[in-house]
Write an enzyme that holds these catalytic residues in place. Sequence first.
Site, PDB file in Angstrom:
ATOM      1  N   GLU A  62       0.831  -1.195   0.000  1.00 46.17           N
ATOM      2  CA  GLU A  62       0.000   0.000   0.000  1.00 46.17           C
ATOM      3  C   GLU A  62       0.872   1.254   0.000  1.00 46.17           C
ATOM      4  O   GLU A  62       1.953   1.286   0.587  1.00 46.17           O
ATOM      5  CB  GLU A  62      -0.922  -0.011   1.217  1.00 46.17           C
ATOM      6  CG  GLU A  62      -1.921  -1.150   1.121  1.00 46.17           C
ATOM      7  CD  GLU A  62      -2.957  -1.141   2.235  1.00 46.17           C
ATOM      8  OE1 GLU A  62      -4.142  -1.345   1.923  1.00 46.17           O
ATOM      9  OE2 GLU A  62      -2.604  -0.936   3.405  1.00 46.17           O
ATOM     10  N   CYS A  99       3.505   8.571   1.063  1.00 43.63           N
ATOM     11  CA  CYS A  99       4.059   7.632   2.039  1.00 43.63           C
ATOM     12  C   CYS A  99       4.310   6.311   1.325  1.00 43.63           C
ATOM     13  O   CYS A  99       3.366   5.669   0.861  1.00 43.63           O
ATOM     14  CB  CYS A  99       3.058   7.473   3.178  1.00 43.63           C
ATOM     15  SG  CYS A  99       3.590   6.287   4.412  1.00 43.63           S
ATOM     16  N   CYS A 109       6.752  -7.108   7.377  1.00 44.06           N
ATOM     17  CA  CYS A 109       7.869  -6.562   8.164  1.00 44.06           C
ATOM     18  C   CYS A 109       8.400  -7.659   9.068  1.00 44.06           C
ATOM     19  O   CYS A 109       7.619  -8.455   9.589  1.00 44.06           O
ATOM     20  CB  CYS A 109       7.377  -5.374   9.008  1.00 44.06           C
ATOM     21  SG  CYS A 109       8.718  -4.455   9.808  1.00 44.06           S
ATOM     22  N   CYS A 124       6.265  -4.593  16.007  1.00 46.15           N
ATOM     23  CA  CYS A 124       5.902  -3.578  16.992  1.00 46.15           C
ATOM     24  C   CYS A 124       4.435  -3.809  17.364  1.00 46.15           C
ATOM     25  O   CYS A 124       3.598  -4.063  16.492  1.00 46.15           O
ATOM     26  CB  CYS A 124       6.123  -2.189  16.420  1.00 46.15           C
ATOM     27  SG  CYS A 124       7.837  -1.967  15.867  1.00 46.15           S
ATOM     28  N   CYS A 181       1.405  -1.890  15.680  1.00 51.18           N
ATOM     29  CA  CYS A 181       1.444  -1.675  14.227  1.00 51.18           C
ATOM     30  C   CYS A 181       0.786  -2.821  13.476  1.00 51.18           C
ATOM     31  O   CYS A 181       1.100  -3.989  13.693  1.00 51.18           O
ATOM     32  CB  CYS A 181       2.909  -1.539  13.787  1.00 51.18           C
ATOM     33  SG  CYS A 181       3.101  -1.430  11.993  1.00 51.18           S
ATOM     34  N   GLY A 184       6.898  -1.850   6.241  1.00 52.40           N
ATOM     35  CA  GLY A 184       8.255  -2.367   6.259  1.00 52.40           C
ATOM     36  C   GLY A 184       9.265  -1.459   6.936  1.00 52.40           C
ATOM     37  O   GLY A 184       8.992  -0.299   7.240  1.00 52.40           O
ATOM     38  N   GLU A 185      10.453  -2.032   7.182  1.00 55.77           N
ATOM     39  CA  GLU A 185      11.542  -1.293   7.820  1.00 55.77           C
ATOM     40  C   GLU A 185      12.587  -0.989   6.739  1.00 55.77           C
ATOM     41  O   GLU A 185      13.309  -1.880   6.288  1.00 55.77           O
ATOM     42  CB  GLU A 185      12.125  -2.148   8.961  1.00 55.77           C
ATOM     43  CG  GLU A 185      13.435  -1.639   9.523  1.00 55.77           C
ATOM     44  CD  GLU A 185      13.422  -0.163   9.895  1.00 55.77           C
ATOM     45  OE1 GLU A 185      12.613   0.267  10.722  1.00 55.77           O
ATOM     46  OE2 GLU A 185      14.259   0.583   9.328  1.00 55.77           O
ATOM     47  N   SER A 242      11.934   6.859   7.854  1.00 52.93           N
ATOM     48  CA  SER A 242      11.622   6.505   9.244  1.00 52.93           C
ATOM     49  C   SER A 242      12.143   5.119   9.567  1.00 52.93           C
ATOM     50  O   SER A 242      11.924   4.170   8.819  1.00 52.93           O
ATOM     51  CB  SER A 242      10.101   6.533   9.440  1.00 52.93           C
ATOM     52  OG  SER A 242       9.766   6.077  10.730  1.00 52.93           O
ATOM     53  N   SER A 266      11.415   6.027  15.277  1.00 52.86           N
ATOM     54  CA  SER A 266      10.217   5.602  16.009  1.00 52.86           C
ATOM     55  C   SER A 266      10.608   5.246  17.430  1.00 52.86           C
ATOM     56  O   SER A 266      11.011   4.118  17.705  1.00 52.86           O
ATOM     57  CB  SER A 266       9.615   4.384  15.308  1.00 52.86           C
ATOM     58  OG  SER A 266       9.218   4.744  14.009  1.00 52.86           O
ATOM     59  N   HIS A 292       8.804   6.018  20.768  1.00 49.53           N
ATOM     60  CA  HIS A 292       7.579   5.478  21.385  1.00 49.53           C
ATOM     61  C   HIS A 292       7.653   5.111  22.864  1.00 49.53           C
ATOM     62  O   HIS A 292       6.620   4.812  23.481  1.00 49.53           O
ATOM     63  CB  HIS A 292       7.052   4.249  20.635  1.00 49.53           C
ATOM     64  CG  HIS A 292       6.838   4.478  19.168  1.00 49.53           C
ATOM     65  ND1 HIS A 292       6.184   5.577  18.660  1.00 49.53           N
ATOM     66  CD2 HIS A 292       7.203   3.736  18.087  1.00 49.53           C
ATOM     67  CE1 HIS A 292       6.141   5.491  17.337  1.00 49.53           C
ATOM     68  NE2 HIS A 292       6.757   4.409  16.969  1.00 49.53           N
ATOM     69  N   CYS A 331      -1.065   6.167   9.756  1.00 50.18           N
ATOM     70  CA  CYS A 331       0.172   5.528  10.224  1.00 50.18           C
ATOM     71  C   CYS A 331      -0.135   4.211  10.903  1.00 50.18           C
ATOM     72  O   CYS A 331      -0.958   4.144  11.809  1.00 50.18           O
ATOM     73  CB  CYS A 331       0.861   6.382  11.290  1.00 50.18           C
ATOM     74  SG  CYS A 331       1.511   7.900  10.734  1.00 50.18           S
TER      75      CYS A 331
HETATM   76  N1  SAH Z   1       9.218   0.688   9.916  1.00 50.43           N
HETATM   77  C1  SAH Z   1       9.441   2.082  10.017  1.00 50.43           C
HETATM   78  C2  SAH Z   1       8.564   2.905   9.108  1.00 50.43           C
HETATM   79  C3  SAH Z   1       7.115   2.509   8.974  1.00 50.43           C
HETATM   80  S1  SAH Z   1       6.040   2.795  10.309  1.00 50.43           S
HETATM   81  C4  SAH Z   1       9.287   2.534  11.449  1.00 50.43           C
HETATM   82  O1  SAH Z   1       8.806   1.759  12.258  1.00 50.43           O
HETATM   83  O2  SAH Z   1       9.678   3.645  11.742  1.00 50.43           O
HETATM   84  C5  SAH Z   1       5.746   4.560  10.303  1.00 50.43           C
HETATM   85  C6  SAH Z   1       5.387   5.127  11.671  1.00 50.43           C
HETATM   86  O3  SAH Z   1       4.052   4.749  12.074  1.00 50.43           O
HETATM   87  C7  SAH Z   1       6.308   4.628  12.762  1.00 50.43           C
HETATM   88  O4  SAH Z   1       6.676   5.672  13.616  1.00 50.43           O
HETATM   89  C8  SAH Z   1       5.425   3.660  13.482  1.00 50.43           C
HETATM   90  O5  SAH Z   1       5.888   3.414  14.765  1.00 50.43           O
HETATM   91  C9  SAH Z   1       4.097   4.352  13.432  1.00 50.43           C
HETATM   92  N2  SAH Z   1       2.960   3.492  13.746  1.00 50.43           N
HETATM   93  C10 SAH Z   1       2.881   2.148  13.610  1.00 50.43           C
HETATM   94  N3  SAH Z   1       1.662   1.701  13.993  1.00 50.43           N
HETATM   95  C11 SAH Z   1       0.952   2.782  14.380  1.00 50.43           C
HETATM   96  C12 SAH Z   1      -0.390   2.972  14.837  1.00 50.43           C
HETATM   97  N4  SAH Z   1      -1.229   1.950  14.952  1.00 50.43           N
HETATM   98  N5  SAH Z   1      -0.787   4.208  15.134  1.00 50.43           N
HETATM   99  C13 SAH Z   1       0.048   5.266  14.960  1.00 50.43           C
HETATM  100  N6  SAH Z   1       1.315   5.153  14.505  1.00 50.43           N
HETATM  101  C14 SAH Z   1       1.775   3.925  14.218  1.00 50.43           C
HETATM  102 FE1  SF4 Z   2       7.672  -2.759  11.079  1.00 50.81          FE
HETATM  103 FE2  SF4 Z   2       7.667  -0.088  11.474  1.00 50.81          FE
HETATM  104 FE3  SF4 Z   2       5.446  -1.526  11.862  1.00 50.81          FE
HETATM  105 FE4  SF4 Z   2       7.477  -1.777  13.560  1.00 50.81          FE
HETATM  106  S1  SF4 Z   2       6.249   0.085  13.188  1.00 50.81           S
HETATM  107  S2  SF4 Z   2       6.260  -3.465  12.694  1.00 50.81           S
HETATM  108  S3  SF4 Z   2       9.218  -1.582  12.194  1.00 50.81           S
HETATM  109  S4  SF4 Z   2       6.497  -1.233   9.922  1.00 50.81           S
END
Ligand code: SAH
Ligand code: SF4
Length: 395
Positions: free
Chosen positions: A127, A142, A149, A153, A156, A206-207, A238, A260, A262, A380
């Site tokens: 996506e 984005c 991934c 997390c 996510c 993804g990362e 990110s 990220s 958190h 996000c």
């Molecule tokens: N993998 C990378 C980039 C993709 S995630 C990373 O983790 O940074 C992009 C951002 O969205 C990250 O900061 C992630 O922590 C945040 N994110 C993930 N799940 C979320 C959610 N359910 N609500 C708000 N932000 C979220």
């Molecule tokens: Fe992967 Fe980023 Fe989601 Fe963590 S927040 S599971 S690193 S996409």
Amino acid sequence: MSAIPPPPPAGLSSAERDRILAKSALFNPPPPVLTDGRRELVGLSREELAAEMLAMGEKPFRAKQLWHWIYHQGVTDFAAMSSIAAPMRARLAERFVIGRPEVALAQTSKDETRKWLFRWRDGQQVETVYIPDPEEDRGAVCISTQVGCTLSCRFCHTGTQKLVRNLGAAEIVGQFIAARDAYGEWPSPKDDVPRRLSTIVVMGMGEPLYNYENTAKALRIIMDAEGIGLSRRRITLSTSGVVPMMDRCGQELGVNLAVSLHAVTDALRDEIVPLNRKYPIAELLAACRRYPGASNARRITFEYVMLRGVNDSEAEARELVRLLRGLPAKVNLIPFNPWPGSPYQTSTHEQTAKFAAVLNEAGYSSPIRRPRGRDILAACGQLKTEGERLRRAAG
Ligand code: SAH
Ligand code: SF4
């Protein structure tokens, strides 16, 4: 900010970087070649394009011409390349394609956010989201770097989908140019001419630092001044904190960095961002401190998802201030975006405002992100593709 960043600690050996890159290569995409043998030109570096021309017995300037048509003009049909003679265009069309991902689904949110589900030749899907600025004619795209991934997390949605494979450079560039197609933004606007698709955030599925080579190659193509020409200052990558790759990202690409974070304690971050067990907060912040190019004019963004009763107390905000001391930083407070089956609730607005106030008083800009595209699961952390779910149902 000192001009010379401190060197990486001895523990961050190049061996660890090599191990990450070798593992990443195991998840590489299939080669970008069609079943009829024609090769995809999108995603080739300039050098690779020149080598293809040489292999055809052509002069290297052909690569320059093609680059212009593909990335400046946005052309997908060789027949439209008017600066190239017709017989040559026909030879090119026999050997190559200039592809776009198939649009499996396109949705528009009531707030105008647009989400595409793109399908690649092997059937895998990702996506991509376009978030228009509500006031001005500009917006962020984005983009995703992996199908699924490896990290998980807890908050996510993508993290519930295991890694299927990395995206190739063609697929990463392809998301941006397909989004540009949808808005008809060709030829690529030059210099300071305003762009509707004005920034890129590498924040989709993804990362990116676990798919560094393909991501770096794609971003170099996007930044190339003779093509799309999007400046590195308009690109933000990110990471959840892949420390050994952060230095390379800064040195080689010089894009803006978002981290990220958190959580402010290792105990909590170990739980919600499991990568923390490998690269704990102190190591992550040390990597931020030496991130090339970080300055007050180019601050590192720390992303902080607001989870009700989990990480949102004022004491935690104060600890965050302490951790960030001396770093050119800003903090994005992201209300938690729910997804089907998600285990958290977002913090109350009052609590988020109190958290932000602590940061603001300490001099850190800490905007509270307005969730965008939630109604179409485009915000996000809400992205996830059918691929895995379908396979699971089948198996
Ligand atoms: N993998 C990378 C980039 C993709 S995630 C990373 O983790 O940074 C992009 C951002 O969205 C990250 O900061 C992630 O922590 C945040 N994110 C993930 N799940 C979320 C959610 N359910 N609500 C708000 N932000 C979220
Ligand atoms: Fe992967 Fe980023 Fe989601 Fe963590 S927040 S599971 S690193 S996409």
